[in-house]
Design an enzyme around this catalytic site. Structure first.
Site, mmCIF file in Angstrom:
data_model
loop_
_atom_site.group_PDB
_atom_site.id
_atom_site.type_symbol
_atom_site.label_atom_id
_atom_site.label_comp_id
_atom_site.label_asym_id
_atom_site.label_seq_id
_atom_site.Cartn_x
_atom_site.Cartn_y
_atom_site.Cartn_z
ATOM 1 N N ASP A 102 1.553 4.589 3.732
ATOM 2 C CA ASP A 102 1.251 5.590 4.765
ATOM 3 C C ASP A 102 2.469 6.475 5.031
ATOM 4 O O ASP A 102 3.609 6.091 4.746
ATOM 5 C CB ASP A 102 0.872 4.893 6.076
ATOM 6 C CG ASP A 102 -0.401 4.065 5.940
ATOM 7 O OD1 ASP A 102 -1.195 4.354 5.028
ATOM 8 O OD2 ASP A 102 -0.584 3.146 6.754
HETATM 9 N N1 URA Z 1 -0.837 -1.362 4.961
HETATM 10 C C1 URA Z 1 -0.809 -0.368 5.867
HETATM 11 O O1 URA Z 1 -1.440 -0.454 6.923
HETATM 12 N N2 URA Z 1 -0.081 0.720 5.577
HETATM 13 C C2 URA Z 1 0.675 0.848 4.462
HETATM 14 O O2 URA Z 1 1.335 1.869 4.271
HETATM 15 C C3 URA Z 1 0.626 -0.193 3.538
HETATM 16 C C4 URA Z 1 -0.133 -1.287 3.803
#
Ligand code: URA
Length: 240
Positions: A102
């Site tokens: 993310d």
């Molecule tokens: N899980 C999440 O919620 N975000 C990420 O970036 C990776 C795994």
């Protein structure tokens, strides 16, 4: 292939750096010194050496990147900075991220040029492990550890696969926070955040610290990258 391109791609150095080696007479092709960067060579047949050491052309390119928060895991984006903006490698145009983190997630991201390997690493069939460290608003409990072990309902057809949750620290008080380490073997959209949400808790900081048994190199600061070693590249292949 041009000699300077071959040298840059084999060594991970820039073409201007490579031109200095050529000028200094440190490069031989089939035993004879070559000074001209534009000299054409056949990477399959010609023996190219730098300071007497033979260079081998590898078609595989693999990078380990410490993704900082605030950049998109994509090769291009019209508005935001992407992970590619941090990469300065002669074969940058060939590589792409394996999966995604993310915008606000930090940590280990592999960039490779092998679509088939990437596909296999991300396939739900292969259960490639990914470990995250996170800060959670709220007190993470033994019940959460148990629930993660059994699989959590995050609103999909099936529960998540069993995940190993380790409580590293709990800071009790009016607004408690917890530090945790979590290993999951699948990669559903926002999975870590959704798993904690399902337990009524919020992830306030998230960092991936390892994937496929390869830990993020501690020398890499956010925004920095390095090439994968031959052993690491082999481990990626073995993971799937
Ligand atoms: N899980 C999440 O919620 N975000 C990420 O970036 C990776 C795994």
């Amino acid at each position: 292939m041009r000699l300077d391109k071959f040298l840059a791609e084999c060594s991970g150095n820039t073409r201007s750096e490579v031109k200095k080696w050529l000028k200094a007479g440190g490069v031989t092709v089939n035993g004879a010194p070559v000074l001209k960067p534009e000299t054409k060579i056949d990477p399959e047949k010609d023996v190219v050496a730098l300071q007497g050491k033979q260079l081998f052309y590898s078609s595989f390119v693999g990078l380990m990147f410490h993704k900082p928060a605030g950049c998109v895991t994509a090769t291009q984006d019209r508005c935001q900075k992407t992970v590619m903006d941090y990469i300065d490698h002669p074969r940058k145009k060939d590589v792409f991220p394996v999966g995604r983190l993310d915008l606000d997630t930090e940590g280990l991201l592999f960039l490779i040029n092998d679509g088939d390997l990437s596909h296999r690493m991300l396939s739900p069939r292969h259960h490639v492990p990914k470990t995250y460290e996170a800060q959670i608003a709220g007190e993470v409990t033994k019940e959460d550890v148990q629930a993660f072990e059994e699989g959590v309902d995050i609103g999909e057809k099936k529960k998540t696969l069993p995940a190993q949750l380790e409580i590293l620290e709990v800071n009790a008080g009016e607004t408690p926070t917890s530090q945790i380490r979590l290993t999951i073997c699948e990669g559903k959209f926002h999975q870590v955040k959704r798993m904690f949400e399902a337990r009524g808790k919020k992830v306030t900081y998230l960092k991936r610290v390892s994937m496929a048994g390869i830990a993020l190199d501690e020398v890499l600061k956010p925004g920095e990258w390095r090439e994968l070693t031959a052993e690491e590249a082999e481990r990626l292949r073995e993971s799937c």
